[in-house]
Design a protein around this motif. Sequence first.
Motif, mmCIF file in Angstrom:
data_model
loop_
_atom_site.group_PDB
_atom_site.id
_atom_site.type_symbol
_atom_site.label_atom_id
_atom_site.label_comp_id
_atom_site.label_asym_id
_atom_site.label_seq_id
_atom_site.Cartn_x
_atom_site.Cartn_y
_atom_site.Cartn_z
ATOM 1 N N THR A 1 1.365 6.059 -12.063
ATOM 2 C CA THR A 1 1.129 5.828 -10.558
ATOM 3 C C THR A 1 1.108 5.222 -10.080
ATOM 4 O OG1 THR A 1 0.830 8.476 -10.926
ATOM 5 C CG2 THR A 1 0.890 7.891 -8.800
ATOM 6 N N LEU A 2 0.065 4.089 -10.450
ATOM 7 C CA LEU A 2 -0.985 2.646 -9.981
ATOM 8 C C LEU A 2 0.430 1.591 -9.788
ATOM 9 C CD1 LEU A 2 -2.679 1.766 -8.090
ATOM 10 C CD2 LEU A 2 -3.833 0.427 -10.291
ATOM 11 N N LEU A 3 1.540 1.354 -10.936
ATOM 12 C CA LEU A 3 1.840 0.364 -11.244
ATOM 13 C C LEU A 3 3.667 0.612 -10.146
ATOM 14 C CD1 LEU A 3 2.646 0.444 -14.802
ATOM 15 C CD2 LEU A 3 1.285 -1.952 -13.009
ATOM 16 N N VAL A 4 4.249 2.494 -9.847
ATOM 17 C CA VAL A 4 4.972 2.706 -8.751
ATOM 18 C C VAL A 4 4.274 2.420 -7.846
ATOM 19 C CG1 VAL A 4 5.673 4.881 -7.720
ATOM 20 C CG2 VAL A 4 5.402 4.988 -10.601
ATOM 21 N N PHE A 5 2.918 2.318 -6.815
ATOM 22 C CA PHE A 5 2.526 2.156 -5.720
ATOM 23 C C PHE A 5 2.929 0.454 -5.445
ATOM 24 C CE2 PHE A 5 0.551 5.881 -5.156
ATOM 25 C CZ PHE A 5 0.862 6.289 -3.659
ATOM 26 N N THR B 1 4.128 3.828 7.758
ATOM 27 C CA THR B 1 3.031 4.149 7.435
ATOM 28 C C THR B 1 3.289 3.994 5.769
ATOM 29 O OG1 THR B 1 2.364 5.689 8.554
ATOM 30 C CG2 THR B 1 1.446 6.564 6.136
ATOM 31 N N GLY B 2 5.003 4.256 5.768
ATOM 32 C CA GLY B 2 5.396 4.300 3.951
ATOM 33 C C GLY B 2 4.992 2.382 4.031
ATOM 34 N N THR B 3 5.654 1.648 4.697
ATOM 35 C CA THR B 3 5.360 0.355 4.323
ATOM 36 C C THR B 3 4.689 -0.508 4.014
ATOM 37 O OG1 THR B 3 5.357 -0.363 6.792
ATOM 38 C CG2 THR B 3 8.409 -0.656 5.647
ATOM 39 N N GLY B 4 3.883 0.040 4.872
ATOM 40 C CA GLY B 4 1.624 -1.113 4.681
ATOM 41 C C GLY B 4 1.498 0.159 3.441
ATOM 42 N N LEU B 5 1.810 1.093 2.961
ATOM 43 C CA LEU B 5 0.417 2.075 1.875
ATOM 44 C C LEU B 5 0.281 1.800 0.714
ATOM 45 C CD1 LEU B 5 -0.466 4.998 2.316
ATOM 46 C CD2 LEU B 5 1.491 5.994 1.414
ATOM 47 N N PRO B 6 1.611 0.779 0.009
ATOM 48 C CA PRO B 6 1.452 -0.137 -1.345
ATOM 49 C C PRO B 6 -0.124 -0.947 -1.480
ATOM 50 C CG PRO B 6 3.526 0.776 -0.976
ATOM 51 C CD PRO B 6 2.899 0.589 0.495
ATOM 52 N N LEU B 7 0.385 -1.645 -0.111
ATOM 53 C CA LEU B 7 -0.847 -2.342 0.020
ATOM 54 C C LEU B 7 -2.330 -1.619 -0.107
ATOM 55 C CD1 LEU B 7 -1.919 -5.573 -0.317
ATOM 56 C CD2 LEU B 7 -1.084 -5.692 2.519
ATOM 57 N N THR B 8 -2.554 -0.772 1.063
ATOM 58 C CA THR B 8 -3.313 0.138 1.270
ATOM 59 C C THR B 8 -3.919 0.370 0.331
ATOM 60 O OG1 THR B 8 -2.737 0.306 3.393
ATOM 61 C CG2 THR B 8 -4.528 1.415 2.610
ATOM 62 N N VAL B 9 -3.354 0.987 -0.685
ATOM 63 C CA VAL B 9 -3.619 2.027 -2.063
ATOM 64 C C VAL B 9 -4.084 1.224 -3.288
ATOM 65 C CG1 VAL B 9 -3.184 3.412 -4.296
ATOM 66 C CG2 VAL B 9 -1.970 4.147 -1.725
ATOM 67 N N PHE B 10 -3.544 -0.041 -3.049
ATOM 68 C CA PHE B 10 -4.339 -1.395 -4.341
ATOM 69 C C PHE B 10 -5.310 -1.768 -4.100
ATOM 70 C CE2 PHE B 10 -4.160 -5.946 -5.131
ATOM 71 C CZ PHE B 10 -4.277 -5.589 -6.769
ATOM 72 N N MET B 11 -5.278 -2.067 -2.527
ATOM 73 C CA MET B 11 -6.569 -2.332 -2.032
ATOM 74 C C MET B 11 -7.953 -1.712 -2.575
ATOM 75 S SD MET B 11 -6.020 -5.037 1.303
ATOM 76 C CE MET B 11 -7.113 -5.127 1.240
ATOM 77 N N MET B 12 -7.577 -0.242 -1.961
ATOM 78 C CA MET B 12 -8.657 0.959 -1.746
ATOM 79 C C MET B 12 -8.805 1.179 -3.389
ATOM 80 S SD MET B 12 -9.467 1.757 0.908
ATOM 81 C CE MET B 12 -10.649 2.333 0.302
ATOM 82 N N ALA B 13 -7.879 1.065 -4.391
ATOM 83 C CA ALA B 13 -8.821 1.631 -5.354
ATOM 84 C C ALA B 13 -9.266 0.159 -6.478
ATOM 85 C CB ALA B 13 -6.885 1.744 -6.720
ATOM 86 N N THR B 14 -9.238 -1.145 -5.909
ATOM 87 C CA THR B 14 -9.816 -2.016 -6.017
ATOM 88 C C THR B 14 -11.048 -1.876 -5.771
ATOM 89 O OG1 THR B 14 -7.653 -3.688 -6.465
ATOM 90 C CG2 THR B 14 -10.022 -4.601 -6.678
#
Length: 298
Positions: free
Chosen positions: A127-131, A167-180
């Motif tokens: 799922t993280l790779l999909v983001f 929201t959709g275009t900024g969500l991948p970077l947000t998820v990656f940074m928050m997961a990190t």
Amino acid sequence: MAIDTPAKTSAGHRRKAPSGAAPRRPGRRLWVKAVVALLLVVEIYPLIWMFLTSLKSNDDYLNNSTWSLPTTWQWANYTEAWTTGNISLYVQNSLLAVVPALALMLLLGTAAGFALQIMVWKGRSLTLLVFLAGMMVPPQMILLPLFTAYFQTGLSGTLWPLILTYTGTGLPLTVFMMATYYRSVPRELFEAATIDGAGILRAFWTISVPLVRNALLTVGLVQFFFIWNDLLIALTFTNDQDLRTVQVGLLNFTGDFGATRYGPLFAAICINVFGTLVIYLFLNQKVMKGLTSGAVKG
């Protein structure tokens, strides 16, 4: 053994530098100061030139030198830009599109980062790779399908296409940074909360969100400037003059009979640039203080 203090050292003799100490290089410091001064000039001078140009009349801008001072200081250019140029409406539209998109982005990104790093479930790595794959999709490729989808669902003519697309275009970077960022949060805190009887939602809201508030502020600041300075998406989905954002409004900023009024135009640019600059300077200090203070001690 006597200690050599400044009082005991004679004025006519210099102390010898300790063996192995690097000699001072005043010329190097001079070069560093010169480079810093040059960078300041490169950064600040365009802002000063833009502000001075915003106070010129149209004849002053067209007939005199570009680098000359205004012959008459036209402070009314800011009033004309704010009212006649509809900058107040464009700023309002930008806020109505940016603030909800930023709130949704941070809420969903924080929840996704919590689920991907704190919770244990099958398939979270995939799922993280999909983001992350979403970060590699160019925005130009999704504009036409999204435009068709918004038109068929009846969302065209509103600000919802901007909110959903941001929201959709900024969500991948947000998820990656928050997961990190969640990787550095101690798992013992959530284990202790589970032992005390806290559920997933309570652990998320009362424990994880306060711990990552510094990351929320940092990610929010980065995403805010990305969204606020967007032109491509806003130009594609705003088909009404009353829905234009600041960037689209500046692109179509004209006076009577289609003539460009350069004074009010630069005044509108100054309102946009200096407004966001003040926000950046204020929030940047908050981010730096929050990151250096630390969230967990132990």
